[in-house]
Design an enzyme around this catalytic site. Structure first.
Site, mmCIF file in Angstrom:
data_model
loop_
_atom_site.group_PDB
_atom_site.id
_atom_site.type_symbol
_atom_site.label_atom_id
_atom_site.label_comp_id
_atom_site.label_asym_id
_atom_site.label_seq_id
_atom_site.Cartn_x
_atom_site.Cartn_y
_atom_site.Cartn_z
ATOM 1 N N VAL A 594 0.844 -1.182 0.000
ATOM 2 C CA VAL A 594 0.000 0.000 0.000
ATOM 3 C C VAL A 594 0.885 1.240 0.000
ATOM 4 O O VAL A 594 1.851 1.317 0.762
ATOM 5 C CB VAL A 594 -0.934 0.017 1.226
ATOM 6 N N ASP A 704 -16.726 -9.157 6.743
ATOM 7 C CA ASP A 704 -15.432 -9.176 7.420
ATOM 8 C C ASP A 704 -15.326 -7.996 8.378
ATOM 9 O O ASP A 704 -14.349 -7.271 8.386
ATOM 10 C CB ASP A 704 -14.302 -9.174 6.388
#
Ligand code: NAG
Ligand code: NAG
Ligand code: NAG
Ligand code: NAG
Ligand code: NAG
Ligand code: NAG
Ligand code: NAG
Ligand code: NAG
Length: 901
Positions: A594, A704
């Site tokens: 990222v 999730d």
């Protein structure tokens, strides 16, 4: 970063290692009785401490035995009544052994049993039910699975066995010696999805109230002596697979419900004295694949004995078998049909020589599901993998006890299976899997040959084989819903290294039955941190299952969904991140890296870049783009755009500066969260999820929910992120989505695991766990202790702070009013109720948190207090929230921690 499946295994391992205490004495006594009675127990079953000494196949929580999973261990002997004293037992899986004797009625005393599988043994006697002196299986009202098939059970199916209180999903009694009639009480068990009573000696009429079982998808009554009129099954709206063949029903005309069951894929009514006309509407049922009606007295679809399939038969249709009926004429559609029609032995064929009058060759049993790779030349004893690598695969046979499709040759049926296998092997040195030889065995089980290919080298070492076997023996592998319950019998693996390379064979042998001996090794390796990390190669040949295959803009721009999000070129993203410079790196995970980037407008973005060459997470990637570009809410992380260029996959998000809730709770980010801030964050996250459930169109289940996926912006507003697993509720007629079980340990809804059926309430469960985390500032599982269970056990509502001083984060005790804490805990526990129906909806959760805030003197609608002065501490080793840890297929072994919560 350690893949989570390992973390999980480490958790068990540590839990076992630190076992200062011993297995609960009563559990140990019971295990000692089993060990004494059974032959061929695993070598690890020694010593006085099954939990502490890690007996293979046994799982414990807090020194109580919660599961016994010894399928295919080669065990023999009787099932001792002592099993009944394992009062915490949730899973008893003893199928495919050689057990003899009767089912002990004491199993009925196990109050927490969810899974009872004793199929494929040699058990005899009656199915025990309660009487004045003993309790029987009718007491197991919480159990979801009765798998008793392929034994020699006899006597009647007791009517007392079934009641409205039961929560059975699967009732498997096939291939026993049961007689008497089917008890009408079976119709009371509304939860049933799968009923197999075939291959017994059942007689009498089929009770009419079976038709009330509106959730049943597979019903097998074939090969009995059932009589009386054909039952009216109109109410079985979910019925997909129906087989009532070889019974002695009263001669009857075809019932109308044949053509009204909209979910029907397979209708098998061979040799059931049916006569008269079939409605041609039957053939246009949308899902219909197979109609097998041989050996009846049917005279077609018209009164004059004509069979007319109709103008729009189902596009799924593969076979219409009317062999040996009374069909006189056949109206053929010009151009013929693209499915098989069999009219052999009908009057029509006395006059005709058409192809419908020739029995087709039996389906080629070596019919393999083709791979796209042209077979390479491999040395004599090696096998080409789907990725065209020569290797020694690990092989065996998968048995599915009730698949709900009947077209075995349709490759697309197996793609999802292949995918879920690969997901289950995600962190193992597996290159690819291949499935072949689909066929039905004599028990009508679907059998499939499985080959698992090694990655990195051409053979598996002992560790690798153990780890794969572990996946099956512990039901970590979750098959797709249409496949139903399964078991796996492994072939021995004979190609371990260290033997002369000219002949890898016959060196050391591991059989499926010895699987258990290896789990230990796998666990210790995982705990040592050097278990398998191969990734990337662990994909099936991309062309086979790659959901992006048709989605590469260079190949097929039409495939790209039209999205609100911007489509960035690789060059653009490269520029924004200063050529992906290290200094812009803000995290990494299983998915990739990222980076922080700056758009020309000055807007900060976070760019999630999938590992080059890795298709891992591809499905999640696409999912996330499609979902995120549809949702816009201040408590949801916004998607700015994506990049699908030069073989790269990237997601461009708005930049959320203050990390994840998890980091703040753990103290990692240096942000101090007092009670007021925690309430605000809880409310924000709840509103985000509520938006997904209620306002998004179509509604979305996040799947999730966890503290790692709740991000905090510069004003500490909560934003829900990471939609890799999310599911839209879709246009299906159901209120739940049947799906492969995925998620993160600790947050997984136990009901979802058991049923594969995803509802909004699964997110509510995850949110409840998150609330407990907010109060305790602890991870959901610490050293094998599960937060939900711990809190429920310690809680005493009559005491101050519910007697939870030990678990509540000391940081908030000073800032929280006891009443608001108590109400918050109340709500968290209701969110983590075992049964989805008992949990509140997200809208209710939002309302309650708002009222708790008011109770604490806060305005739920005020903006968060401003920023920097309220932060403290340094950011040490701080990683950015987008460092997405790799997601994993929910591990069955882990269920034990979940389901008992
Ligand atoms: C009660 O059930 C148990 C176990 O099934 C059986 O052994 C016993 O004989 C039964 N007792 C009576 C009175 O039927
Ligand atoms: C089933 O539920 C009814 C009412 O809810 C109760 O009276 C009965 O005792 C229950 N039966 C069992 C076996 O739990
Ligand atoms: C019906 O019985 C015959 C003869 O036993 C058997 O060959 C056939 O497979 C049975 N059909 C079904 C659908 O079970
Ligand atoms: C038809 O079913 C009966 C049992 O109902 C069985 O005995 C017989 O063998 C079957 N016949 C055929 C041809 O399958
Ligand atoms: C076909 O079956 C129907 C209903 O049993 C009957 O009325 C009709 O006469 C039959 N037709 C022929 C040609 O046998
Ligand atoms: C059977 O009946 C249908 C209509 O009822 C008619 O169209 C068809 O020609 C008839 N077939 C024969 C062989 O008589
Ligand atoms: C077994 O194979 C795995 C991966 O293929 C490797 O990481 C591991 O070191 C091997 N173990 C042994 C004992 O050779
Ligand atoms: C949170 O974000 C604000 C605004 O970007 C920043 O000033 C502050 O330092 C951040 N706090 C932490 C601990 O990162």
């Amino acid at each position: 970063m350690v893949p989570r499946i390992q973390v999980y295994l480490v958790v068990i391992f540590i839990q076992v290692l630190v076992a200062a205490a011993w297995t609960n004495p009563s559990d140990f006594n019971a295990m000692q009785a089993l060990r004494g009675e059974w032959k061929n127990t695993p070598p690890s079953w020694v010593g006085p401490d099954p939990c502490g000494m890690r007996w293979d196949g046994i799982t414990c929580i807090n020194y109580r035995i919660v599961s016994i999973m010894c399928a295919s261990f080669g065990l023999s002997g009787q099932l001792p009544a002592d099993i009944g004293s394992l009062s915490e037992l949730q899973i008893l899986s003893l199928n495919s052994n050689k057990f003899i004797g009767e089912i002990p009625s004491s199993i009925g005393t196990l109050p927490k049993l969810l899974w009872l599988d004793i199929g494929e043994n040699r058990l005899t006697g009656r199915i025990p039910v309660s009487n004045e002196s003993a309790s029987g299986l009718d007491m197991l009202v919480q159990t979801n699975h009765f798998h008793f098939g392929n034994n020699q059970l006899s006597g009647e199916i007791p009517s007392q066995l079934f009641s409205t209180n039961m929560s059975l999903f699967h009732l498997l009694l096939e291939n026993n010696l049961l007689n008497g009639s089917i008890p009408a009480t079976l119709g009371l068990v509304q939860s049933l999805e799968l009923v197999r009573l075939d291959r017994n000696s059942l007689s009498g009429p089929v009770p009419q109230n079976l038709s009330k079982l509106s959730n049943v998808q597979d019903l097998y009554l074939s090969n009995n002596n059932l009589g009386g009129p054909l039952p009216d099954l109109t109410g079985m709206m979910s019925l997909s697979y129906l087989d009532m063949s070889n019974n002695t029903f009263d001669t009857s005309d075809v019932p109308t419900w044949f053509s009204t069951l909209q979910s029907l894929t397979t209708l098998v009514m061979e040799n059931t004295t049916l006569s008269g006309n079939v409605s041609d509407k039957l053939f246009s049922l949308p899902q219909l694949q197979t109609v097998r009606l041989r050996n009846n007295r049917l005279n077609g679809t018209l009164l004059n004995g004509t069979l007319n399939i109709g103008s729009s038969p189902s596009t799924e249709l593969q076979l219409v078998d009317f062999q040996n009926n009374s069909i006189q004429f056949f109206t053929e559609k010009p151009g013929g049909y693209n499915f098989q029609i069999i009219l052999v032995d009908d009057p029509y064929c006395q006059r005709s020589t058409s192809s419908y009058c020739i029995l087709p060759l039996p389906a080629n049993s070596s019919n393999s599901i083709p791979s796209n790779c042209s077979t390479p030349r491999c040395s004599e004893d090696q096998v080409p993998s789907p990725n065209c690598q020569c290797a020694y695969p690990y092989t065996g046979t998968l048995f599915f006890r009730a698949p709900s499709f009947s077209d075995l040759s349709n490759r697309s049926n197996y793609v999802s299976l292949q995918q879920s296998l690969m997901s289950s092997f995600k962190h193992l040195p597996v290159d690819s899997v291949s499935l072949s030889n689909p066929s039905k065995n004599l028990d009508e089980y679907l059998t499939l040959s499985l080959q698992v290919f090694p990655s990195g080298q051409d053979y598996f070492n002992w560790t690798g084989i153990s780890a794969i076997a572990f996946v099956f023996s512990n039901q970590i592998f979750i098959s797709p819903p249409s496949f139903g319950p399964y078991y796996f019998i492994a072939n021995s693996y004979q190609n371990f290294p260290g033997t002369p390379s000219s002949s890898h064979k016959k060196s050391r042998v591991i059989t499926g039955a010895k699987v258990c001996g290896s789990v230990l090794l796998f666990l210790s390796l995982a705990a040592g941190g050097h278990a398998f990390r191969q990734k990337g190669r662990a994909e099936i040949a991309a062309s086979q299952i790659d959901p992006f295959a048709s989605w590469d803009p260079s190949k097929n721009s039409g495939g790209i969904p039209q999205l609100g999000a911007r489509n960035f070129s690789f060059e653009e993203v490269k520029k924004y991140t200063n050529n992906f410079s290290e200094t812009n790196g803000i995290g990494s995970g299983g998915y990739g890296k990222v980076y922080r980037g700056t758009l020309p407008t000055g807007q900060l973005v976070a760019i999630k870049r999938a590992q080059q060459g890795s298709m891992q997470g591809a499905l999640e990637f696409k999912n996330e783009i499609e979902l995120l570009s549809r949702v816009h809410h201040k408590n949801i992380v916004g998607l700015v755009g994506f990049c699908l260029d030069q073989g790269e996959e990237m997601l461009v998000y708005e930049y959320i500066p203050n990390g994840t809730l998890k980091e703040s709770l753990s103290g990692k980010s240096g942000i101090r969260l007092d009670w007021m801030r925690r309430l605000r964050i809880a409310l924000g996250a709840a509103r985000g999820i509520q938006y997904l459930h209620v306002l998004a169109d179509p509604p979305i289940i996040h799947r999730d929910i966890k503290s790692n996926n709740v991000l905090l912006d510069e004003r500490l507003n909560a934003k829900v992120g990471d939609f890799g697993l999310s599911k839209p509720m879709g246009s299906t007629y159901r209120t739940h989505v049947t799906t492969q079980v995925k998620g993160t340990m600790g947050y997984m809804d136990p009901e979802y695991y058991m049923t594969n059926q995803l509802t909004e309430k699964s997110d509510v469960y995850g949110f409840g766990v998150l609330m407990l985390e907010i109060v305790t500032a602890k991870a959901p599982i610490v050293k094998g202790k599960y937060i939900v269970r711990e809190v429920k056990q310690a809680m005493d509502v009559t005491k101050d702070l519910y007697n939870l001083h030990q678990v509540i984060d000391p940081v908030i005790v000073s800032s929280a009013s006891p009443r608001s804490l108590e109400k918050f805990l109340d709500l968290a526990l209701r969110c983590t109720e075992e049964q989805g129906v008992s949990r509140p909806t997200m809208s209710e959760v939002v309302k309650e948190i708002e009222s708790i805030m008011e109770l604490a003197g806060l305005n739920p609608n005020a903006e968060s207090a401003s920023t920097s002065e309220s932060y403290e501490g340094a950011r040490k080793g701080y990683e950015h929230p987008y460092s997405d840890e790799s997601l994993f297929i929910y591990s069955g072994a882990y269920t034990q921690f979940q389901v008992g919560a």
